[in-house]
Design a protein around this motif. Structure first.
Motif, mmCIF file in Angstrom:
data_model
loop_
_atom_site.group_PDB
_atom_site.id
_atom_site.type_symbol
_atom_site.label_atom_id
_atom_site.label_comp_id
_atom_site.label_asym_id
_atom_site.label_seq_id
_atom_site.Cartn_x
_atom_site.Cartn_y
_atom_site.Cartn_z
ATOM 1 N N ASP A 169 0.836 -1.044 -0.096
ATOM 2 C CA ASP A 169 -0.033 0.127 -0.066
ATOM 3 C C ASP A 169 0.760 1.311 -0.023
ATOM 4 N N LEU A 170 1.930 1.314 -0.622
ATOM 5 C CA LEU A 170 2.993 2.277 -0.577
ATOM 6 C C LEU A 170 2.268 3.490 -1.283
ATOM 7 N N PHE A 171 1.562 3.691 -2.344
ATOM 8 C CA PHE A 171 1.269 4.481 -3.161
ATOM 9 C C PHE A 171 -0.188 4.969 -3.187
ATOM 10 N N GLN A 172 -0.548 5.841 -2.270
ATOM 11 C CA GLN A 172 -1.759 6.238 -1.971
ATOM 12 C C GLN A 172 -2.109 7.756 -2.438
ATOM 13 N N ASP A 173 -2.807 8.021 -3.151
ATOM 14 C CA ASP A 173 -3.185 9.492 -3.536
ATOM 15 C C ASP A 173 -2.897 10.442 -2.346
ATOM 16 N N ASP A 174 -2.176 11.564 -2.521
ATOM 17 C CA ASP A 174 -2.141 12.509 -1.497
ATOM 18 C C ASP A 174 -1.968 12.110 -0.077
ATOM 19 N N GLU A 175 -1.126 11.072 -0.103
ATOM 20 C CA GLU A 175 -0.570 10.447 1.164
ATOM 21 C C GLU A 175 1.017 10.043 1.072
ATOM 22 N N VAL A 176 1.516 10.374 2.370
ATOM 23 C CA VAL A 176 2.992 9.696 2.390
ATOM 24 C C VAL A 176 2.888 8.509 3.388
ATOM 25 N N CYS A 177 3.036 7.253 2.854
ATOM 26 C CA CYS A 177 2.903 5.995 3.663
ATOM 27 C C CYS A 177 4.591 5.453 3.845
ATOM 28 N N LEU A 178 4.664 5.339 5.117
ATOM 29 C CA LEU A 178 6.115 4.792 5.511
ATOM 30 C C LEU A 178 5.890 3.740 6.317
ATOM 31 N N THR A 179 6.838 2.706 6.213
ATOM 32 C CA THR A 179 6.840 1.423 6.985
ATOM 33 C C THR A 179 8.480 1.792 7.719
ATOM 34 N N TYR A 180 8.419 1.706 8.832
ATOM 35 C CA TYR A 180 9.620 1.396 9.683
ATOM 36 C C TYR A 180 10.137 0.221 10.079
ATOM 37 N N SER A 181 11.007 -0.224 9.659
ATOM 38 C CA SER A 181 11.383 -1.636 9.962
ATOM 39 C C SER A 181 12.584 -1.730 10.867
ATOM 40 N N GLN A 182 12.393 -2.779 11.509
ATOM 41 C CA GLN A 182 13.400 -2.784 12.730
ATOM 42 C C GLN A 182 14.634 -3.756 11.946
ATOM 43 N N TYR A 183 14.678 -4.009 10.864
ATOM 44 C CA TYR A 183 15.756 -4.628 10.236
ATOM 45 C C TYR A 183 16.460 -3.532 9.815
ATOM 46 N N ASP A 184 17.772 -3.214 10.489
ATOM 47 C CA ASP A 184 18.732 -2.049 10.372
ATOM 48 C C ASP A 184 18.183 -0.832 10.367
ATOM 49 N N ARG A 185 16.857 -0.652 10.948
ATOM 50 C CA ARG A 185 15.965 0.634 10.972
ATOM 51 C C ARG A 185 15.783 1.329 9.731
ATOM 52 N N MET A 186 15.563 0.245 8.828
ATOM 53 C CA MET A 186 15.214 0.961 7.567
ATOM 54 C C MET A 186 13.584 1.396 7.312
ATOM 55 N N ILE A 187 13.669 2.766 6.823
ATOM 56 C CA ILE A 187 12.212 3.002 6.360
ATOM 57 C C ILE A 187 12.262 2.722 4.818
ATOM 58 N N VAL A 188 10.789 2.233 4.414
ATOM 59 C CA VAL A 188 10.570 1.925 3.217
ATOM 60 C C VAL A 188 9.053 2.786 3.023
ATOM 61 N N GLY A 189 9.089 3.521 1.916
ATOM 62 C CA GLY A 189 7.810 4.299 1.854
ATOM 63 C C GLY A 189 7.674 4.797 0.556
ATOM 64 N N GLY A 190 6.372 5.418 0.299
ATOM 65 C CA GLY A 190 5.718 5.929 -0.823
ATOM 66 C C GLY A 190 5.217 7.393 -0.293
ATOM 67 N N ALA A 191 4.950 8.107 -1.628
ATOM 68 C CA ALA A 191 4.502 9.430 -1.460
ATOM 69 C C ALA A 191 3.752 9.706 -2.924
ATOM 70 N N THR A 192 2.459 10.182 -2.686
ATOM 71 C CA THR A 192 1.854 10.496 -4.124
ATOM 72 C C THR A 192 1.152 11.713 -3.923
ATOM 73 N N PRO A 193 1.671 13.017 -4.520
ATOM 74 C CA PRO A 193 1.263 14.288 -4.445
ATOM 75 C C PRO A 193 0.499 14.662 -5.355
ATOM 76 N N LYS A 194 -0.594 13.861 -5.443
ATOM 77 C CA LYS A 194 -1.622 13.890 -6.549
ATOM 78 C C LYS A 194 -2.376 15.423 -6.940
ATOM 79 N N THR A 195 -2.956 16.011 -5.742
ATOM 80 C CA THR A 195 -3.335 17.253 -5.985
ATOM 81 C C THR A 195 -2.771 18.407 -5.182
ATOM 82 N N GLY A 196 -1.614 18.305 -4.825
ATOM 83 C CA GLY A 196 -0.941 19.412 -3.998
ATOM 84 C C GLY A 196 0.338 18.643 -3.296
ATOM 85 N N PRO A 197 1.294 19.312 -2.737
ATOM 86 C CA PRO A 197 2.729 19.173 -2.315
ATOM 87 C C PRO A 197 2.288 18.129 -0.927
ATOM 88 N N LEU A 198 3.176 17.565 -0.709
ATOM 89 C CA LEU A 198 3.343 16.649 0.471
ATOM 90 C C LEU A 198 4.513 17.089 1.205
#
Length: 275
Positions: free
Chosen positions: A31-60
């Protein structure tokens, strides 16, 4: 709008007892890419963040992220952003960067808040802890170092695009790039490997909507699989192999974080040792 969630580390002895739904809940990010949202998953594996951002109607804007415990998310971290759309803009550290498709932007520790814009853009995001400041750098797909690998006879002819890599630029711990498979090739990362000193994330892309990748994971003698679709990501723990075969040609973005930035520091698995 920013949403973040936590994924805890899973022991391999636990992972091999999981059913399909449980494996997907722990290791797949769909569920990384949702319109007008920043979606971040914080993993405890090496503290890596994996995310997506879709600025459909305006800046995020990405600034404070609860799981980092710092006023701004890059106070003690570095990040790489990839535009998967046609064109997009990133503002950070007092600079603005115009990004085409599959360009990668490195942002060093202390870059502050990040603003993303572009109605046709959607950004893939990787972040990991950093120990020093490194200047921001935009690496376009034309700047990447290309490494051909594989062959048609083994169905894994592919080109490795090295972006955030010692051959191109320095980073604290993120090593990141993209692999594109040739026409008629379906296998990635085979023979398989794992790396006990680093975690990795895969994002599959350029996969037709009616096609899939069968992603293999787990310890070499306890393999499991997940069906993965276009623009879905997979978390790969240090103890797990990560490879797969698609029902059509595709590409994927790989990102690693851990003790070193040596792309070749892997634990190879012989074909006859896979189970």
């Amino acid at each position: 709008m920013l949403k973040s969630n936590l994924r805890r580390a899973i022991d391999p002895r636990h992972a091999k007892t999981m059913n399909t739904s449980e494996l997907r809940a722990e290791f797949l990010i769909d569920d990384l890419f949702q319109d007008d949202e920043v979606c971040l998953t914080y993993s405890q594996y090496d503290r890596m963040i994996v995310g997506g951002a879709t600025p459909k109607t305006g800046p995020l804007v990405i600034d404070a992220v609860d799981q980092t415990g710092t006023p701004s998310w890059l106070d003690r971290r570095e990040a790489v952003l990839v535009n998967l759309g046609t064109s997009g803009t990133v503002e950070a550290g007092g600079s603005s960067y115009e990004m085409g498709r599959c360009d990668m932007l490195y942002l060093g520790m202390g870059s502050g808040s990040v603003t993303l814009s572009g109605a046709d853009a959607h950004f893939y995001i990787i972040s990991a802890p950093a120990h020093r400041e490194i200047p921001a750098r935009l690496v376009t797909i034309e700047d990447a170092v290309l490494v051909p690998l594989g062959g048609r006879d083994t169905s894994n002819e592919r080109i490795i695009y090295q972006f955030v890599h010692p051959a191109v630029m320095e980073s604290c711990q993120i090593v990141m790039g993209m692999t594109k498979l040739g026409t008629g090739s379906v296998w990635n990362t085979m023979p398989a490997h794992y790396h006990e000193r680093r975690s990795e994330a895969y994002l599959y892309l350029d996969l037709p909507e009616d096609q899939n990748v069968v992603h293999l994971m787990g310890e070499p003698d306890e393999t499991r699989h997940m069906i993965v679709r276009n623009e879905q990501a997979v978390l790969s723990p240090p103890w797990s192999i990560h490879c797969g075969a698609g029902t059509s040609s595709y590409a994927f973005i790989w990102a690693m974080a851990g003790d070193n930035v040596d792309y070749t520091d892997v634990d190879m698995v012989a074909m006859e040792d896979l189970r």
